[in-house]
Design a protein around this motif. Sequence first.
Motif, PDB file in Angstrom:
ATOM      1  N   MET A 224       0.850  -1.193   0.000  1.00  0.00           N
ATOM      2  CA  MET A 224       0.000   0.000   0.000  1.00  0.00           C
ATOM      3  C   MET A 224       0.885   1.243   0.000  1.00  0.00           C
ATOM      4  O   MET A 224       1.723   1.417   0.877  1.00  0.00           O
ATOM      5  N   VAL A 225       0.685   2.092  -1.010  1.00  0.00           N
ATOM      6  CA  VAL A 225       1.534   3.274  -1.185  1.00  0.00           C
ATOM      7  C   VAL A 225       0.657   4.514  -1.349  1.00  0.00           C
ATOM      8  O   VAL A 225      -0.267   4.527  -2.159  1.00  0.00           O
ATOM      9  N   ARG A 226       0.957   5.528  -0.548  1.00  0.00           N
ATOM     10  CA  ARG A 226       0.284   6.808  -0.707  1.00  0.00           C
ATOM     11  C   ARG A 226       1.092   7.651  -1.668  1.00  0.00           C
ATOM     12  O   ARG A 226       2.314   7.765  -1.537  1.00  0.00           O
ATOM     13  N   VAL A 227       0.420   8.251  -2.648  1.00  0.00           N
ATOM     14  CA  VAL A 227       1.087   9.054  -3.672  1.00  0.00           C
ATOM     15  C   VAL A 227       0.545  10.476  -3.625  1.00  0.00           C
ATOM     16  O   VAL A 227      -0.663  10.685  -3.659  1.00  0.00           O
ATOM     17  N   ASN A 228       1.445  11.443  -3.526  1.00  0.00           N
ATOM     18  CA  ASN A 228       1.065  12.852  -3.576  1.00  0.00           C
ATOM     19  C   ASN A 228       1.681  13.499  -4.807  1.00  0.00           C
ATOM     20  O   ASN A 228       2.880  13.352  -5.047  1.00  0.00           O
ATOM     21  N   PHE A 229       0.848  14.182  -5.574  1.00  0.00           N
ATOM     22  CA  PHE A 229       1.291  14.883  -6.779  1.00  0.00           C
ATOM     23  C   PHE A 229       1.209  16.393  -6.543  1.00  0.00           C
ATOM     24  O   PHE A 229       0.232  16.886  -5.986  1.00  0.00           O
ATOM     25  N   ARG A 230       2.222  17.106  -6.990  1.00  0.00           N
ATOM     26  CA  ARG A 230       2.165  18.560  -7.018  1.00  0.00           C
ATOM     27  C   ARG A 230       2.712  19.019  -8.363  1.00  0.00           C
ATOM     28  O   ARG A 230       3.583  18.372  -8.940  1.00  0.00           O
ATOM     29  N   SER A 231       2.199  20.118  -8.860  1.00  0.00           N
ATOM     30  CA  SER A 231       2.674  20.605 -10.154  1.00  0.00           C
ATOM     31  C   SER A 231       2.716  22.124 -10.170  1.00  0.00           C
ATOM     32  O   SER A 231       2.173  22.790  -9.284  1.00  0.00           O
ATOM     33  N   LYS A 232       3.367  22.648 -11.196  1.00  0.00           N
ATOM     34  CA  LYS A 232       3.349  24.083 -11.440  1.00  0.00           C
ATOM     35  C   LYS A 232       3.107  24.288 -12.932  1.00  0.00           C
ATOM     36  O   LYS A 232       3.202  23.353 -13.731  1.00  0.00           O
ATOM     37  N   ASN A 233       2.748  25.507 -13.266  1.00  0.00           N
ATOM     38  CA  ASN A 233       2.471  25.871 -14.654  1.00  0.00           C
ATOM     39  C   ASN A 233       1.284  25.092 -15.219  1.00  0.00           C
ATOM     40  O   ASN A 233       0.256  24.970 -14.566  1.00  0.00           O
ATOM     41  N   LYS A 234       1.417  24.445 -16.374  1.00  0.00           N
ATOM     42  CA  LYS A 234       0.233  23.967 -17.099  1.00  0.00           C
ATOM     43  C   LYS A 234      -0.262  22.587 -16.691  1.00  0.00           C
ATOM     44  O   LYS A 234      -1.367  22.188 -17.077  1.00  0.00           O
ATOM     45  N   PHE A 235       0.489  21.829 -15.945  1.00  0.00           N
ATOM     46  CA  PHE A 235       0.139  20.427 -15.732  1.00  0.00           C
ATOM     47  C   PHE A 235      -0.928  20.238 -14.646  1.00  0.00           C
ATOM     48  O   PHE A 235      -0.814  20.794 -13.546  1.00  0.00           O
ATOM     49  N   ASP A 236      -1.940  19.446 -14.988  1.00  0.00           N
ATOM     50  CA  ASP A 236      -3.077  19.165 -14.107  1.00  0.00           C
ATOM     51  C   ASP A 236      -2.895  17.779 -13.489  1.00  0.00           C
ATOM     52  O   ASP A 236      -3.268  16.767 -14.084  1.00  0.00           O
ATOM     53  N   VAL A 237      -2.325  17.727 -12.278  1.00  0.00           N
ATOM     54  CA  VAL A 237      -2.048  16.429 -11.669  1.00  0.00           C
ATOM     55  C   VAL A 237      -3.303  15.762 -11.117  1.00  0.00           C
ATOM     56  O   VAL A 237      -3.270  14.582 -10.754  1.00  0.00           O
ATOM     57  N   ASN A 238      -4.418  16.498 -11.062  1.00  0.00           N
ATOM     58  CA  ASN A 238      -5.673  15.861 -10.667  1.00  0.00           C
ATOM     59  C   ASN A 238      -6.038  14.751 -11.650  1.00  0.00           C
ATOM     60  O   ASN A 238      -6.626  13.735 -11.274  1.00  0.00           O
ATOM     61  N   LYS A 239      -5.665  14.943 -12.917  1.00  0.00           N
ATOM     62  CA  LYS A 239      -5.934  13.915 -13.926  1.00  0.00           C
ATOM     63  C   LYS A 239      -5.164  12.628 -13.605  1.00  0.00           C
ATOM     64  O   LYS A 239      -5.693  11.525 -13.776  1.00  0.00           O
ATOM     65  N   LEU A 240      -3.922  12.790 -13.148  1.00  0.00           N
ATOM     66  CA  LEU A 240      -3.122  11.619 -12.788  1.00  0.00           C
ATOM     67  C   LEU A 240      -3.716  10.916 -11.570  1.00  0.00           C
ATOM     68  O   LEU A 240      -3.839   9.693 -11.537  1.00  0.00           O
ATOM     69  N   ALA A 241      -4.080  11.694 -10.559  1.00  0.00           N
ATOM     70  CA  ALA A 241      -4.628  11.112  -9.334  1.00  0.00           C
ATOM     71  C   ALA A 241      -5.942  10.390  -9.607  1.00  0.00           C
ATOM     72  O   ALA A 241      -6.186   9.291  -9.084  1.00  0.00           O
ATOM     73  N   ARG A 242      -6.771  10.971 -10.439  1.00  0.00           N
ATOM     74  CA  ARG A 242      -8.079  10.361 -10.736  1.00  0.00           C
ATOM     75  C   ARG A 242      -7.920   9.049 -11.494  1.00  0.00           C
ATOM     76  O   ARG A 242      -8.754   8.143 -11.360  1.00  0.00           O
ATOM     77  N   PHE A 243      -6.875   8.924 -12.289  1.00  0.00           N
ATOM     78  CA  PHE A 243      -6.622   7.667 -12.994  1.00  0.00           C
ATOM     79  C   PHE A 243      -6.419   6.536 -11.998  1.00  0.00           C
ATOM     80  O   PHE A 243      -6.774   5.381 -12.262  1.00  0.00           O
ATOM     81  N   PHE A 244      -5.896   6.870 -10.816  1.00  0.00           N
ATOM     82  CA  PHE A 244      -5.669   5.865  -9.768  1.00  0.00           C
ATOM     83  C   PHE A 244      -6.720   5.966  -8.658  1.00  0.00           C
ATOM     84  O   PHE A 244      -6.471   5.624  -7.506  1.00  0.00           O
ATOM     85  N   ASN A 245      -7.916   6.476  -9.037  1.00  0.00           N
ATOM     86  CA  ASN A 245      -9.060   6.584  -8.119  1.00  0.00           C
ATOM     87  C   ASN A 245      -8.815   7.544  -6.961  1.00  0.00           C
ATOM     88  O   ASN A 245      -9.387   7.393  -5.872  1.00  0.00           O
TER      89      ASN A 245
END
Length: 322
Positions: free
Chosen positions: A266-287
Amino acid sequence: MNDLNAVVEVLRNEDNFLITSHIRPDGDAVASQLALHYILRNLGKKVSIINQDPVPKNYTFLPNSNLISTNLKVKPDFNVSIILDCNDFGRIGEVYNLIKYSKLIINIDHHLGNGIGQLNLINSKASCVGEIIYQIAKSIPLKIDNTLATFIYTTIITDTGSFRFSNTSAFTHQIASDLLSCQVIPSKIHNLIYENNTPGLIKLFTQCLSTLNLSCNKKVVTVFLTKEMTEKTRVKHIETEMVTNLLLSIASVEIAIFLREIGDNMVRVNFRSKNKFDVNKLARFFNGGGHRQSSGCIIEDSLKSVQNTLGKKVREYIYQES
């Protein structure tokens, strides 16, 4: 915010409330719960705050933080349950077994989504739930004193990265100005949250940074923590923001990824971004989910497998967006 008046009416008319938020509460979750609790108590209401997980140490300075309970065995006799900073029943953990019996569930949140309550107050343009609580206080109306201002200011600086993140708006600064007129001391709050670390935490932070890996033409940086690292330093909690802020300070980096082993496979993953990248899309891919520039998820797999899976997905995403 169309349901603001409806929520205010419920707060005025009902008399027995439960407030809860997501597992592993952050500054916005903790301080917005305390703010709403303070408002309801000023209205003469009976109110409890119950979370699955305890208050992180760096937020225990907040007034009445000891009132946030983790007792999940209380009698579920609340008329109204209010879920803050969360739009997924799964994210409140076992507290769901208490709120499901309420005659009304209210969801107050600033994440993208439609809400999970019978009554939903969702504003994805708000920098934090604290902004929405501020509007509730003004609508009641309730005088904002130093205690309430301290709660709301804490929600703002933690969810905006001390006003650095793109979710900071002109309205955010207007609220902060109002709070400062209530004798809030920004340096004091900032120091208590961010400059109150233990030597063990700094050692863990150092170990985490030693795993740093750059990919995708140095646009993506990844670090990780294993269970062994955490156990060795005896540190139970490390602020995600502490890690990702430093990673995003690398000139070439557009996306920062922080992986932490929290159990067997079990791994918790946190995404952060700057400028144009929408990391919510990445997180939603993994529910998972969150905001455009700050999101997260939990993946049930080994750390090595998660690293490989994430690497492929992030490369695909970078290619599509470039």
